[in-house]
Design an enzyme around this catalytic site. Structure first.
Site, PDB file in Angstrom:
ATOM      1  N   CYS A  95       1.732 -12.030 -14.331  1.00 17.49           N
ATOM      2  CA  CYS A  95       2.643 -12.454 -12.826  1.00 17.49           C
ATOM      3  C   CYS A  95       2.039 -13.929 -12.663  1.00 17.49           C
ATOM      4  CB  CYS A  95       2.169 -11.552 -11.832  1.00 17.49           C
ATOM      5  SG  CYS A  95       2.855 -12.043 -10.264  1.00 17.49           S
ATOM      6  N   GLY A  96       3.009 -14.893 -12.774  1.00 22.07           N
ATOM      7  CA  GLY A  96       2.721 -15.949 -12.322  1.00 22.07           C
ATOM      8  C   GLY A  96       2.432 -16.420 -11.087  1.00 22.07           C
ATOM      9  N   ASN A  97       3.066 -15.998 -10.012  1.00 17.71           N
ATOM     10  CA  ASN A  97       2.449 -16.269  -8.716  1.00 17.71           C
ATOM     11  C   ASN A  97       1.315 -15.299  -8.327  1.00 17.71           C
ATOM     12  OD1 ASN A  97       4.914 -17.669  -7.863  1.00 17.71           O
ATOM     13  ND2 ASN A  97       5.978 -15.832  -7.826  1.00 17.71           N
ATOM     14  N   GLU A 123      12.744  -7.683 -10.453  1.00 16.97           N
ATOM     15  CA  GLU A 123      11.852  -7.562 -11.682  1.00 16.97           C
ATOM     16  C   GLU A 123      11.373  -5.924 -11.941  1.00 16.97           C
ATOM     17  OE1 GLU A 123       7.845  -9.473 -11.042  1.00 16.97           O
ATOM     18  OE2 GLU A 123       8.642 -10.415  -9.061  1.00 16.97           O
ATOM     19  N   CYS A 128       9.129 -15.050  -8.588  1.00 18.91           N
ATOM     20  CA  CYS A 128       8.627 -14.619  -9.747  1.00 18.91           C
ATOM     21  C   CYS A 128       8.199 -15.775 -10.707  1.00 18.91           C
ATOM     22  CB  CYS A 128       9.662 -13.605 -10.652  1.00 18.91           C
ATOM     23  SG  CYS A 128       8.904 -13.169 -11.981  1.00 18.91           S
TER      24      CYS A 128
END
Length: 279
Positions: A71-73, A200, A209
């Protein structure tokens, strides 16, 4: 269970310090804490745990209890947490994920992390540039991208009026994607800016996202629609995405914010306490 609520441009998770706490039922815990009426309210659960190969390990679960690879965030918030809470107080850290070890650069103000740049690795094409797919009787074209997790990127006019709650699940559970997929609906505004909404897998529509933004920017670059530096506007805010042509790596820069921290008794912990009192 002690926790911290954090978000990256609205993509919010409940974080637990695995250096100090053990979560026995992470799948069930994710479903409980994510409920916005009966729990804390989040897009999922992220455990920050010790690692033998990095400064820490990120173990993430979606709001339906399914395990996520990356998960980038979420990982930006992990970077902020480990710095602000003294686990790894240095300007560059590494985080172990199911998608490999990620390198983070931390920007601080007044002793706290405010912005994080993540080396998200090399995006992988998982389809033709514009592969045809029939969803609910209508033909679409998508670009498949893997950022360690699967994405289907579609170029879409008028994303504001998109009924994403109807079409999103049709893509997520389509037979073309046996492991399910995240789906990004992209509107290109100019050579350096795109707008995006995302469905998602396991969470539905989210405010943002990070891996999806990287996948979307990569698809735009590959299809000749943007330059190699792209600002991605999401419902919760903006991310800066850069594709380094020399290395092939994608870099994502964006904010990370701590909202509050607290302590919660999980339903099975309450039951176990009552049972022990009876005994």
């Amino acid at each position: 269970m002690k926790f911290t609520k954090m978000h990256g441009i609205g993509n919010d998770y409940v974080y637990v310090n695995g250096f100090e706490e053990t979560v026995e039922k992470p799948e069930e815990t994710a479903k409980f804490v994510s409920d916005r009426h009966f729990g804390i309210g989040s897009d999922g659960l992220i455990l920050i745990c010790p690692s033998a190969v990095a400064d820490c390990r990120m173990d993430m679960y979606n709001l339906d209890g399914s395990r996520g690879a990356m998960c980038g965030n979420g990982i930006r918030c992990v970077g902020k947490y480990v710095y602000d809470h003294g686990i790894a107080r240095k300007p560059e850290i590494t985080v172990e994920t199911l998608s490999g070890i990620k390198k983070l650069k931390l920007d601080t103000e007044h002793g706290k992390v405010v912005r994080v740049t993540v080396d998200m690795g090399i995006p992988e094409k998982t389809s033709e540039l514009l592969e045809k797919i029939v969803v609910d009787g209508t033909e679409y074209a998508f670009t498949g991208v893997s950022m360690g997790n699967p994405h289907a990127v579609l170029f879409w006019d008028g994303i504001d009026s998109l009924e994403i709650e109807k079409i999103g699940p049709k893509f997520e559970f389509h037979e073309r994607f046996p492991g399910r997929t995240n789906t990004e609906f992209i509107q290109v505004t100019d050579r350096n800016h795109i707008r995006m909404r995302v469905w998602e897998r396991g969470s539905g529509e989210t405010m943002a996202c990070g891996t999806g933004a990287c996948a979307a920017a990569s698809a735009c670059i590959w299809n000749g629609k943007t330059e190699t530096q792209v600002e991605v506007e999401l419902l919760g805010g903006r991310l800066q995405i850069c594709l380094d042509e020399a290395s092939g790596h994608v870099f994502m820069t964006g904010p990370a914010q701590e909202v509050f921290h607290g302590e919660i008794t999980l339903p099975w912990e309450h039951k176990e306490r009552k049972d022990s009192e009876i005994l």
